[in-house]
Every structure is written in structure tokens, then in C-alpha cells.
Design a protein around this motif. Structure first.
Motif, mmCIF file in Angstrom:
data_model
loop_
_atom_site.group_PDB
_atom_site.id
_atom_site.type_symbol
_atom_site.label_atom_id
_atom_site.label_comp_id
_atom_site.label_asym_id
_atom_site.label_seq_id
_atom_site.Cartn_x
_atom_site.Cartn_y
_atom_site.Cartn_z
ATOM 1 N N TYR A 155 0.817 -1.209 0.000
ATOM 2 C CA TYR A 155 0.000 0.000 0.000
ATOM 3 C C TYR A 155 0.856 1.267 0.000
ATOM 4 N N TYR A 156 1.938 1.305 0.780
ATOM 5 C CA TYR A 156 2.756 2.513 0.888
ATOM 6 C C TYR A 156 3.952 2.514 -0.068
ATOM 7 N N ASP A 157 3.993 1.616 -1.026
ATOM 8 C CA ASP A 157 5.079 1.583 -1.998
ATOM 9 C C ASP A 157 5.207 2.931 -2.699
ATOM 10 N N ARG A 158 6.410 3.490 -2.762
ATOM 11 C CA ARG A 158 6.744 4.775 -3.395
ATOM 12 C C ARG A 158 6.109 5.993 -2.709
ATOM 13 N N GLU A 159 5.558 5.820 -1.518
ATOM 14 C CA GLU A 159 5.000 6.941 -0.763
ATOM 15 C C GLU A 159 6.060 7.463 0.193
ATOM 16 N N SER A 160 6.177 8.771 0.306
ATOM 17 C CA SER A 160 7.120 9.387 1.230
ATOM 18 C C SER A 160 6.515 9.403 2.624
#
Length: 168
Positions: A155-160
Motif C-alpha cells: 500500500y505505501y510503496d513509493r510513498e514518502s
């Protein structure tokens, strides 16, 4: 004003698919008779062909009425012989409701397809491990994408983890 009916002998085949095993002709006539929430088409399927890959819908339930010919219905893990006047229900769901009609006969199969129309649809393709996402908006380009199931990410892949505009 639209006439609220059509004779199947008069429909125009506007969706022609010639892709090897996936070869068919479809006459999509829903809008032409004023349908808003249901989609209708007449499909002609040559011997030895399938109209589309084995798939399952998450939003649109389908019904098929075999008008001519005979063939096979793949449904979940099962296969059924189908013939003229069979009515087939394909409810929404996952692999257990995946379906495909194959013309195993020696003549062209013709069937009437009916489904509810959804602005947002997700289709799963168990044979090829793909997922299709479709979202249509009135008067705007829609979203129509196919993905491989094995390309899933967290879900948080590539999220800062840093708030936008902060110096952290």
C-alpha cells in the motif's frame, strides 16, 4: 425519439474481433433502443472460437441466452455443454464465477448477452493472472488499464513518510 426495440435480424455488427482463438462479431445495440442501466449485444462466434478470455467481473453480472449452435461453458473449475435455448447466469465474483463461452460445434453460435452497466468495473483473468480496471466518466476519457497480478505492491510503496513541504 428512439424506438424502444430492435429486431435481431436488423442489428449492425460494429465490434469485430479477429485475434486467433478470440474471434467474434458483436452487435451492441443497448443505447440504440434507449437502454440506460443494462447492456445488450448479439454475439456471433465461429466454430472453434471464444469471444473473450476466461474472466470474472466484480461489478457487472451477465446473462447469456444461446439462440443458435452449441458449445461449452467454462464456469469456475467446471465445464458444461451448452446448446440452443440455454440461459446462463454469470454473477459477480472471483475465480469461482469466472466464465467463458467456447463454440465447440460445427456451425456459428449466436447468443444474446445482457448485463448491468457499471461506471467502475474490475475484471480478473485467472488463466493469465491479469486484472483489468475500467472507470468511465461522462464526457471525459475513462481509465482502462490491464495489470499482471504478480506485479502487486504494498500500500505505501513509493510513498514518502515525510509531509509535503517539510525539510525533514
Amino acid at each position: 425519439m428512439l424506438k424502444p426495440f430492435v429486431n435481431l435480424a436488423d442489428v449492425a455488427f460494429t465490434d469485430i474481433e479477429e485475434n486467433g482463438y478470440y474471434t467474434s462479431r458483436r452487435a451492441q445495440f443497448s443505447a440504440g433502443i434507449g437502454a440506460r442501466k443494462l447492456g445488450y449485444n448479439l454475439t456471433e462466434l465461429p466454430p472453434g472460437k471464444a469471444q473473450c478470455p476466461f474472466h470474472a467481473h466484480r461489478a457487472e453480472e451477465e446473462m447469456f441466452l444461446i439462440l443458435e449452435g452449441e458449445g461449452e461453458l467454462r464456469y469456475g473449475a467446471d465445464r458444461y455443454r451448452i446448446r440452443k435455448h440455454d440461459v446462463i447466469a454469470c454473477p459477480t465474483g472471483g475465480h469461482a464465477t469466472a466464465h467463458q463461452i467456447i463454440n465447440t460445434g460445427s456451425t456459428t453460435m449466436r447468443y444474446l448477452a445482457l448485463s448491468n452497466v457499471s461506471d467502475i468495473e474490475v475484471c480478473e483473468y485467472p488463466d493469465s493472472d491479469k486484472i483489468g480496471v475500467h472507470a468511465d466518466e461522462p464526457s471525459a476519457p475513462g481509465l482502462h488499464e490491464m495489470f499482471r497480478s504478480e506485479a502487486t505492491v504494498e500500500y505505501y510503496d513509493r510513498e514518502s513518510n515525510v509531509p509535503p513541504g517539510s525539510d525533514a
